[in-house]
Design an enzyme around this catalytic site. Structure first.
Site, PDB file in Angstrom:
ATOM      1  N   TYR A  42       0.835  -1.195   0.000  1.00 13.09           N
ATOM      2  CA  TYR A  42       0.000   0.000   0.000  1.00 13.09           C
ATOM      3  C   TYR A  42       0.875   1.252   0.000  1.00 13.09           C
ATOM      4  O   TYR A  42       1.697   1.455   0.910  1.00 13.09           O
ATOM      5  CB  TYR A  42      -0.938   0.033   1.208  1.00 13.09           C
TER       6      TYR A  42
ATOM      7  N   TRP B 216     -12.829  -6.970   2.615  1.00 15.68           N
ATOM      8  CA  TRP B 216     -12.528  -5.606   2.198  1.00 15.68           C
ATOM      9  C   TRP B 216     -13.579  -5.129   1.191  1.00 15.68           C
ATOM     10  O   TRP B 216     -14.289  -5.926   0.604  1.00 15.68           O
ATOM     11  CB  TRP B 216     -11.124  -5.486   1.635  1.00 15.68           C
TER      12      TRP B 216
END
Length: 335
Positions: A54, A205
């Site tokens: 990320y 998610w």
């Protein structure tokens, strides 16, 4: 905040967890990211999910800074390994022993902790023997650098094979992290039954489909300024599949159902995900603290059978259910 066990393990997690996939280190400034984490803590969230990839490792750094000084025993910190980091050289990705052992140490440094509670294989690696991967994860656990192991976006047969090896190696493989929401239900027919059998839970998610299930995107209208659909760094390509007119028209049909339940659209979407008994936690993200406060109100909400049926009817024509949509990329797709 509702607390649930992660699968059938003894690890307890907050039913809503906080993730910083598309925000920290990329979409929002650091001060805003820190404020969102502080709000998550204030709202009773104890579970935080990130990954080395990320923002090319920056998200882990921001999360480590945000959680510094908190009582470590009161937190559950999750991270992941697989995707390219750094310059993306030939050993900078995948689930080889080399990459796993180097990546866990780097993640721990960025997160400012000596262990993570859950270390996850971010995709399935078709170019590394599964035995090598699981043996490396076993060494990570036995070294005390991770308490539990999980996977993300693995297919049912891959999960089953990994679980068998984990039993042999005496390490706890306890979770899968898939995309799951009202519009994307590809885990329901194969992955969920397999995980229920094996005692594994889902940490899902995108419960609000990249923001589409909030109702802020409308047919024939420009996308809201500053929204994910307008931000090249914030996932505009991924959200594009949900911005088709037929999808948005169906999402609009959820508005009166949310009003009937006394919930915002986002709360309805998160509550719906948490109705699945195999879901241990739903990951939310935020660019503003008030988004965190709104989403956490879904914790502990129970939607009745009639409302669940009405939700299904509203979105049925645009729901994706094909389990074959869960596919790990070939190494050549790394670029």
């Amino acid at each position: 905040m509702e607390i649930r066990n992660l699968g059938k393990s003894g690890l307890k997690v907050s039913a809503i967890s906080y993730g910083n996939w598309l925000t920290h280190g990329s979409q929002v400034e650091e001060d805003a990211a820190l404020a969102c984490v502080r709000q998550a803590l204030d709202e009773g969230i104890t579970t935080f999910d990130t990954a080395d990839v990320y923002a090319n490792t920056a998200a882990e750094t921001v999360l480590g800074k945000a959680l510094a000084g908190e009582r470590r025993e009161g937190l559950e910190i999750f991270t992941k390994v697989y995707w390219p980091t750094g310059p993306g050289a030939h050993n900078d990705h995948g689930l080889s022993r080399k990459h796993i052992m180097e990546s866990i140490d780097a993640s721990l440094r960025r997160l400012q902790t000596d262990h993570v509670d859950l270390y996850q294989a971010h995709r399935y690696d078709h170019e590394t023997p599964l035995e090598e991967t699981m043996e490396a994860f076993a060494d990570v656990v036995h070294a005390g650098k991770a308490h539990y192991i999980g996977v993300s976006e693995w297919r049912a047969e891959e999960i089953r094979a990994a679980h068998a090896l984990a039993r042999e190696l005496r390490i706890p493989l306890v979770s899968n992290q898939p995309q799951y929401n009202l519009l994307w239900r590809v885990i329901e027919s194969e992955v969920v039954p397999t995980c229920e059998e094996l005692g594994m839970g889902q940490v899902v998610w995108s419960p609000i489909a990249q923001g589409v299930l909030t109702g802020k995107y409308r047919v024939g209208q420009d996308h809201p300024a500053g929204s994910r659909a307008t931000d090249a760094k914030g996932g505009d390509k991924m959200i594009s599949r949900w911005l088709q007119d037929d999808v948005l028209q169906r999402v609009e049909k959820l508005e009166p159902l949310a009003e009937q339940a006394g919930l915002s659209m986002a709360q309805l979407a998160v509550a719906w995900v948490l109705q699945n008994p195999n879901v241990s936690s739903a990951i939310i993200g935020a660019s503003r603290p008030e988004q965190v406060s709104d989403n956490v109100k879904a914790a502990g909400v129970r939607l009745d059978d009639d409302l669940m049926a009405a939700i299904d009817e509203a979105v049925a024509p645009v729901v994706e259910r094909d389990p074959a949509k869960t596919v790990s990329p070939a190494r050549r797709e790394f670029g």
